[in-house]
Design a protein around this motif. Structure first.
Motif, mmCIF file in Angstrom:
data_model
loop_
_atom_site.group_PDB
_atom_site.id
_atom_site.type_symbol
_atom_site.label_atom_id
_atom_site.label_comp_id
_atom_site.label_asym_id
_atom_site.label_seq_id
_atom_site.Cartn_x
_atom_site.Cartn_y
_atom_site.Cartn_z
ATOM 1 N N GLY A 1 -2.900 -5.465 2.721
ATOM 2 C CA GLY A 1 -2.883 -4.133 3.094
ATOM 3 C C GLY A 1 -1.494 -3.275 2.799
ATOM 4 O O GLY A 1 -1.484 -2.245 3.189
ATOM 5 N N ASN A 2 -0.551 -3.981 1.953
ATOM 6 C CA ASN A 2 0.759 -3.396 1.581
ATOM 7 C C ASN A 2 1.431 -2.758 2.900
ATOM 8 O O ASN A 2 1.887 -1.471 2.994
ATOM 9 C CB ASN A 2 0.549 -2.549 0.323
ATOM 10 N N THR B 1 3.289 -4.259 -2.755
ATOM 11 C CA THR B 1 1.850 -3.939 -3.011
ATOM 12 C C THR B 1 0.836 -4.795 -2.233
ATOM 13 O O THR B 1 1.358 -5.610 -1.496
ATOM 14 C CB THR B 1 1.472 -3.907 -4.439
ATOM 15 N N CYS B 2 -0.134 -4.480 -2.283
ATOM 16 C CA CYS B 2 -1.390 -5.583 -1.623
ATOM 17 C C CYS B 2 -1.448 -6.880 -2.270
ATOM 18 O O CYS B 2 -1.456 -6.933 -3.441
ATOM 19 C CB CYS B 2 -2.630 -4.961 -1.557
ATOM 20 N N GLY C 1 -0.384 1.351 -2.661
ATOM 21 C CA GLY C 1 -1.778 0.947 -2.258
ATOM 22 C C GLY C 1 -2.736 1.015 -3.302
ATOM 23 O O GLY C 1 -2.439 1.315 -4.464
ATOM 24 N N GLN D 1 3.448 3.850 5.364
ATOM 25 C CA GLN D 1 4.432 2.737 5.129
ATOM 26 C C GLN D 1 5.613 3.345 4.528
ATOM 27 O O GLN D 1 6.765 2.671 4.735
ATOM 28 C CB GLN D 1 3.617 1.934 4.139
ATOM 29 N N CYS E 1 -6.645 4.867 2.896
ATOM 30 C CA CYS E 1 -5.847 4.136 1.864
ATOM 31 C C CYS E 1 -4.443 5.106 1.601
ATOM 32 O O CYS E 1 -3.484 4.746 1.422
ATOM 33 C CB CYS E 1 -6.653 3.790 0.572
ATOM 34 N N TYR F 1 -0.609 4.970 -5.735
ATOM 35 C CA TYR F 1 -2.080 4.516 -5.271
ATOM 36 C C TYR F 1 -2.614 3.959 -6.683
ATOM 37 O O TYR F 1 -2.637 5.011 -7.511
ATOM 38 C CB TYR F 1 -2.814 5.800 -4.615
ATOM 39 N N CYS G 1 -9.764 -1.307 -0.700
ATOM 40 C CA CYS G 1 -8.735 -2.123 0.160
ATOM 41 C C CYS G 1 -9.675 -2.765 1.086
ATOM 42 O O CYS G 1 -9.904 -2.300 2.116
ATOM 43 C CB CYS G 1 -7.713 -1.397 0.754
ATOM 44 N N ASN H 1 -2.099 5.525 4.431
ATOM 45 C CA ASN H 1 -1.375 4.384 4.867
ATOM 46 C C ASN H 1 -0.140 4.213 3.668
ATOM 47 O O ASN H 1 0.768 3.844 4.168
ATOM 48 C CB ASN H 1 -2.492 3.113 4.372
ATOM 49 N N VAL H 2 -0.356 4.723 2.584
ATOM 50 C CA VAL H 2 1.018 4.842 1.827
ATOM 51 C C VAL H 2 1.904 5.679 2.270
ATOM 52 O O VAL H 2 3.010 5.282 2.328
ATOM 53 C CB VAL H 2 0.464 5.224 0.248
#
Length: 842
Positions: free
Chosen positions: A686-687, A660-661, A721, A787, A780, A812, A725, A783-784
């Motif tokens: 930014g995880n 996680t972030c 995420g 990744q 956001c 999230y 952020c 991005n999850v």
């Protein structure tokens, strides 16, 4: 001198005196009506659809053609202004065609207008009683069946006009007359109808960039206009629209006919108008919520919508118009055209009025066959294959078919009544049809229950349960979703008796993996937990199937310490929640259970912080010795006292890698099952998960992955995420100088997420069924998903996934809502849905 006194003007001799009180706002000029450009364009689009459809529906009902225009204008102006669904468009509806046609045939046009007025008064009464929400309790299978039956009736009737003839009064009569009509068809009428249908079908499918521009013109308008132009240019002799002078327009008269028949007609009109309008308002809310952009507007006020529809029907009936209801096609066009307020609906009504007054010579060129083909296509579309598949999947096809056939055969009101009777029959059949079987396999007695467990099935359930010998192992499989109190007590009493006599019981639920394991009586004798979670075997830990994101608070799959019987646990709603009584020795549910005499309660923290920060710690500082609060504090300390020592005693055995972030607002245990030693945590800005092979000294995440998967053998990895952020915002707003700072070098691993959003590769991430609120939230979520793709590229992760030893999860956390969302990846879309109780128990 106070700063609020305007000293600069105090000595100005030319200054005029106040024209308003000192503390009131200054006077304003006359208010101007401001209309957004989106509303204006949407009004034009809806008008172009409404004009031909209103004439066609009036033709199908047998009413004067002006009646369709009157209803469209009143629906736009009155229902649009007073209704509770600002973006829903009202007017003459295809769903009312059959009802209105029957009433006109039986009572004549003037009495039909009076019935419309009375139906409007009935709607006003229902709106004042605030029963609009209750109308939505009608089974969707009945509503869809009613619309399908109406659609079939419309299509069969319009076939005769398409072929150049005259329709009969009912579907059976129209079917019987169809062979003779086919033998005497009118080639000109058929040609115009085929051209209309072809344009309706092909216009929305024009490809290319030109097609995107042309498709903005409604297909209905293009079809009718094209057919009219071709008929006029070729000199075909056809029956055309006849709009008599407005001076001879028939208005409402006093009701004339048998009282019982008039009451039935009013009730039928009220029912169909109200249900269609309310369902349409709900559908419009869904369409609006799916539009991109942050502002979706308020939800529809259904009671106000009913009042607005009633007022519109009163006005339409008094002015000699058709009944008014919310219409799906025009409402969808209004929303899709970008309308933002009720001004678009009202403007469309104004345009209809202008057309009715100024375009009569043009409208009279339209062939009736073209309007009939348009209405026939609308009727066919009302028989939705999607609805048929849906009711079939939910095993309600019998209700759908009964309603549709009833509407086609005996009318709308009788058909709906037949559908309601079928729905009640199906519900009773499901409730009473319960199969209970008993069999023995390898010394284990299996009792299978298929269906709902009600008091009607209690004798058969008791008979099957008593076939299990004393001291034997039994498995009771519940295959239904409902159990009433009588059945629950029967099962509970037998279970307690059987385990007390040396037997063992396992009760499993309908969903695979969501049962209640009841171990041997020497260890545990327990009832199903109230939330459906499994009870673990203390020796093996089996039976606890909680997901890795189960709420951390007091989550355990090991036997908790029992509290001495003398300690009392007050029933405080802030911290105490009842669970079924668990007699016997201490058990191991997926939440700590405290035994205090015959009362068993689950204690949870009230703040969401680490153990000790909840109600127990709060009580410790506020209670006196020996009081209830002191007892609660002692209970809390007893529950958490052994936790710090457990990881030391057992070694590091985490079940999950949680990435996680580093944001300070995120508390890692939030939303996860996180007792000490449960999580292997990696936090970074930014995880982010750098892809394998990246060269810049970013091996820490890869090292953590390798250690977690290869050495610790974690069973799942979660990438979490969150909203707001800072790393995501930095990706969206890069510094102009582009300095290669350590932070900038690290954030380059988020560039693939930025590209994912920019190039449209998807999957399109949605949050709780809605589009992201802004570009930052969209990035956001993406991005999850990105990744997770990076995770799959790492060799150790890919190998564990291939062997089935590892699962990946996306999460999230919305900081403002304090709500966790779980990623479910479907075709073409990554959807983040709220973590609910059902997720916690699987």
């Amino acid at each position: 001198m106070p700063t609020c006194v305007p000293t600069t003007h105090a000595s100005d001799p030319n200054r005029t005196g106040r024209a308003h009180p000192p503390h009131s706002p200054p006077p304003t000029g006359p208010r101007r009506l401001r209309i957004a450009g989106a509303d204006l364009s949407a009004a034009v689009a809806v008008f172009l659809i409404a004009l031909p459809l209103s004439l066609g529906i009036a033709l199908a009902t047998g009413a004067p053609l002006q009646a369709g225009l009157v209803a469209a204008a009143v629906g736009g102006l009155v229902a649009g202004r007073l209704g509770g669904s600002p973006l829903q468009v009202s007017g003459p509806a295809a769903g009312l065609t059959v009802v209105t046609a029957d009433i006109i045939q039986q009572y004549g046009w003037r009495t039909t207008c009076a019935i419309t007025v009375l139906a409007g008064l009935s709607q006003l009464g229902l709106g004042c009683l605030r029963v609009a929400r209750g109308a939505l309790a009608v089974s969707p299978a009945i509503v869809h069946g009613m619309l399908a039956g109406i659609g079939v009736t419309i299509a069969v009737a319009q076939v005769h006009i398409v072929l150049g003839g005259t329709p009969q009064s009912s579907v059976p009569d129209n079917l019987r007359a169809l062979p003779a009509q086919l033998a005497n068809l009118d080639p000109a009428a058929v040609a115009v109808s085929v051209l209309t249908l072809a344009l309706l079908l092909l216009w929305p499918r024009i490809p290319g960039g030109a097609g995107r521009v042309l498709r903005r013109v409604p297909a209905a308008l293009v079809a009718v206009t094209g057919a009219t132009a071709v008929a006029a240019a070729s000199g075909l002799v056809l029956a055309e629209v006849d709009l008599p002078s407005w001076r001879s327009h028939a208005l409402a008269g006093l009701p004339d006919g048998p009282a019982l028949g008039l009451v039935a007609a009013v009730l039928t009109t009220t029912l169909v108008c109200s249900v269609q309008s309310l369902l349409g308002a709900v559908a419009v809310d869904k369409l609006v919520s799916r539009r991109p952009g942050p502002g979706h507007g308020p939800r529809s006020d259904l009671d106000r919508e009913l009042l607005g529809q009633g007022t519109a029907n009163i006005a339409s009936g008094c002015l000699g118009g058709l009944p008014v209801a919310g219409v799906a096609v025009r409402s969808s066009a209004n929303v899709n055209a970008g309308a933002v307020s009720r001004n678009s609906t009202m403007l469309h009504g104004v345009l209809v009025v202008i057309a009715a007054l100024l375009m009569v010579p043009i409208l009279e060129f339209i062939p009736l066959a073209s309007l009939a083909a348009l209405v026939m296509a609308v009727g066919i579309q009302m028989v939705s294959l999607h609805h048929i598949r849906t009711v079939t999947r939910h095993r309600e096809v019998l209700v759908y078919a009964a309603t549709a056939l009833g509407v086609v055969s005996v009318g709308v009101l009788a058909g709906v009544a037949l559908g309601i009777a079928a729905a009640v029959g199906v519900a009773l059949h499901r409730l009473t049809r319960t199969r209970i079987t008993h069999e023995e396999k390898k010394g284990v007695h299996h009792v299978h229950v298929r269906g709902q467990l009600t008091f009607l099935a209690v004798p058969r359930l008791s008979r099957s349960l008593h076939l299990v010998p004393q001291g034997a192992t039994a498995v009771v499989a519940l295959g239904g979703s409902f159990m009433d109190h009588a059945a629950y007590e029967t099962l509970q009493d037998w279970q307690n008796t059987h385990t007390a006599r040396g037997g063992a019981v396992e009760i499993t639920g309908r969903r695979p993996g969501a049962g209640v394991r009841i171990a041997e009586p020497a260890v545990l004798a327990a009832a199903p937990s109230s939330d459906g979670t499994d009870v673990a075997d203390p020796a093996t830990g089996a039976g606890c199937r909680c997901r890795p994101w189960t709420a951390w608070r007091n989550h355990r799959c090991e036997p908790p310490r029992s509290v001495p019987t003398g300690d009392s646990v007050p029933n405080d709603d802030r911290s105490v929640h009842d669970v079924p009584e668990v007699p016997g020795a201490p058990g191991a549910p997926c939440a700590p259970v405290l035994h205090s005499g015959s009362d068993t309660r689950t204690i949870r923290s009230g703040t969401g912080g680490p153990p000790g920060e909840g109600d127990a710690s709060r009580a410790a500082g506020t209670s006196g010795a020996g009081g209830p609060e002191s007892s609660r504090a002692e209970v809390g300390r007893e529950l958490v006292r052994g936790e710090p020592a457990r990881p030391t005693r057992e070694g590091q055995r985490p079940a999950q890698l949680f990435l996680t972030c580093a944001d300070s607002r995120l508390v890692t245990p939030t939303g996860t099952s996180s007792d000490p030693g449960d999580l292997f945590v990696v936090r970074n800005v930014g995880n982010l998960v750098p892809p394998p092979g990246e060269e810049s000294g970013d091996d820490s995440v890869a090292a953590a992955l390798e250690y977690a998967v290869e050495v610790l053998a974690v069973r799942s990895i979660t990438v979490c995420g969150h909203s707001e952020c800072g790393a995501v915002q930095a990706l969206l707003d890069p510094e102009p100088d582009g300095a290669r700072t350590p932070l900038r070098r690290w954030l380059r691993h988020g560039l693939p997420s930025l590209e994912r959003v920019g190039d449209g590769r998807g999957p399109w991430a949605r949050l709780g069924g809605r589009a992201p609120a802004d570009p930052a939230e969209r990035l956001c979520l993406a991005n999850v998903v990105q990744q997770l793709d990076h995770l799959r590229a790492h060799e150790s992760v890919a190998r564990a996934l291939k062997n089935g030893n590892l699962t990946l999860h996306g999460m999230y956390f919305h900081v403002g809502e304090a709500q966790a969302y779980l990623l479910t990846e479907t075709a073409g879309e990554g959807r983040f849905d709220r973590v609910r109780a059902a997720d916690l128990a699987r």
